[in-house]
Design an enzyme around this catalytic site. Structure first.
Site, short mmCIF file in Angstrom:
data_model
loop_
_atom_site.label_atom_id
_atom_site.label_comp_id
_atom_site.label_asym_id
_atom_site.label_seq_id
_atom_site.Cartn_x
_atom_site.Cartn_y
_atom_site.Cartn_z
N HIS A 29 0.84 -1.20 0.00
CA HIS A 29 0.00 0.00 0.00
C HIS A 29 0.87 1.25 0.00
CE1 HIS A 29 -3.58 -2.42 0.63
NE2 HIS A 29 -4.33 -1.33 0.62
N LYS A 97 -10.55 -8.58 6.34
CA LYS A 97 -11.33 -8.94 7.50
C LYS A 97 -11.22 -7.85 8.55
CE LYS A 97 -7.88 -11.73 9.98
NZ LYS A 97 -7.50 -11.14 11.28
#
Lengths: 190, 287
Positions: A29, A97
């Site tokens: 990222h 999640k």
């Protein structure tokens, strides 16, 4: 998926997806964000419209790779970096999640994208949906868990839409219920 | 006396831990599934149990995050095999990384480099405890980063008492939400000081689901906390439901008068553990 399909996803929808996705965790990222900010080239193009927060466990298979286990990682760590990627990369679906924060949620709303939950720890099951490792990037620099894996999947799921582009957020719903229960318990412990 | 082939057995232990969920945990998950009364909670548990079957059938690691392989050694002080341990354990981690395989999960905190073999300064973490006798029991566990990230140390004021301990555990479970992959096994260490209370909690990670502390007061606390945690309704994967924890395990030590230290660890549902025993004669087995 199309823009319309992504925008129409709603909390509670259960998805099975087929096609190309890429994995990205903390280090990737940051690298994507850096490259985009500097206008530098990304390691692959076109970029799939689905990102999976996952560090797979893979083994070499001839000239390529085979993924043995590939459950999700906790997405909240990625919340500071995700908003900057969603629009430039044209992401329709984020899979992970635990949910993400308000900034990502706002960006999902603006861009008509959604976040789906995949069951943590069920890596062996998730890996069965991976039919091909089409590439791995930044493996030497980042190591296996943090590298970007380009994966072809068939019927990958069940994926539960947990944050949608219409303000739906399953985690907020659960948190409110849990808060109520917690306060009731406090009164009894004291 | 046979020279024990310790490295091979430790590799087997790591393999078993990575692939096969202990039966007490699998049983608890199945019981949880039967207790849940919403399709979403039942579906999460069904997915977990399906993954357990797939992992076993395919001999592949259940969860991709095989953690940093961590060890707790109960070393019988009269064992003739103690000198093998220090080298055998890291050697086994390296071999298991290649053969099971385990995910390469060691990173230099200064450079960010991952050597690819789970080696690195300070690794593998080994908690050494001398015990009476001549058996050596090497307990190993694989526990993912997500669950380790929600570990907590609470230095409570001692006057606050057990009520504050219960509040601390409940608050922490709620704040952790779905991040440790509930339903978890909640490990609570009380007393001993800041470092010891976390170590006490850590040692309970090798207990079986349903095992109660031999001290009746600690056992009562375990049962009460389990009921309270499950009352929060956080549920499987933090998506709501009746099972937030499979069990609670408490360990305690006496405390400093001014402190009430509480260490809380959350073991994810994929509680992967094994024990390798070396007896006096050098017979080694994965138990």
């Amino acid at each position: 998926m199309t823009d319309e399909e992504a925008r129409s996803l709603r909390v509670g929808d259960v998805l099975y997806i087929s096609g190309l996705l890429f994995t990205a965790r903390d280090a990737a990222h940051r690298l994507f964000a850096d490259r985009l900010a500097k206008g530098e080239e990304l390691p692959f193009a076109p970029v799939p419209d689905v990102v999976y927060h996952c560090g797979p466990l893979a083994v070499r298979d001839g000239a390529g790779w085979r993924v043995l286990s590939a459950g999700p990682t906790s997405s909240t760590r990625l919340d500071p970096y995700a908003p900057a990627l969603i629009s430039p990369l044209g992401l329709h679906l984020l899979i992970g999640k635990g949910g993400m924060g308000e900034r990502t949620e706002a960006t999902l709303r603006e861009c008509g994208a959604a976040y789906a939950h995949s069951t943590g720890g069920a890596g062996a099951l998730a890996a069965r949906a991976i039919t091909e490792v089409e590439g791995v990037f930044w493996l030497e620099e980042l190591g296996m868990p943090e590298a970007v894996w380009l994966l072809r999947v068939r019927r990958f799921g069940p994926l539960l839409v947990a944050i949608d582009s219409a303000g739906g957020n399953l985690y907020r719903e659960v948190a409110q219920q849990v808060e109520t229960q917690r306060r009731a318990i406090t009164e009894r412990i004291g | 006396m046979v020279k024990p082939d310790l490295v091979s057995h430790l590799v087997s232990g790591l393999r078993v831990a990575a692939i096969r969920l202990p039966s007490d945990v699998a049983r608890a998950l199945a019981q949880a599934q039967a207790r849940e009364d919403t399709p979403r909670a039942q579906s999460e548990l069904a997915t977990m149990l399906a993954a357990v079957d797939v992992a076993c059938a395919g001999s592949v690691p259940l969860c991709q995050d095989t953690g940093i392989p961590t060890f707790f050694v109960e070393a019988g002080e009269r064992s003739p095999h103690l000198s093998l341990l220090r080298e055998a354990i890291p050697a086994a981690v390296g071999r298991a990384t290649r053969e099971v395989p385990l995910r390469p999960n060691s990173v230099d905190p200064f450079s960010g480099r991952n050597p690819g073999d789970n080696s690195g300064r300070g690794l593998p973490p080994i908690d050494w405890q001398l015990v009476p006798g001549d058996d050596v029991r090497i307990h190993l566990r694989l526990k993912g980063g997500g669950s380790d990230n929600v570990s907590a140390l609470c230095m409570l004021p001692p006057n606050a008492g057990l009520a504050a301990v219960k509040d601390a555990v409940l608050d922490h479970v709620v704040a952790s939400a779905g991040n440790p992959c509930p339903p978890t096994i909640v490990a609570v260490g009380i007393g001993g000081g800041s470092a010891l209370c976390l170590r006490l909690a850590e040692r309970t990670l090798w207990r079986a689901v349903g095992e109660r502390h031999p001290d009746a007061r600690a056992a009562a606390l375990e049962e009460e906390l389990l009921a309270l945690v499950n009352e929060t309704g956080l549920g499987p994967m933090g998506l709501g439901g009746r099972t937030t924890a499979l069990d609670v395990h408490v360990e305690y030590a006496f405390r400093h008068p001014a402190s009430l230290p509480v260490g809380i660890l959350l073991q994810c549902w994929a509680a992967r553990r094994a024990t390798v025993r070396v007896d006096r004669r050098g017979k080694v087995e994965v138990v």
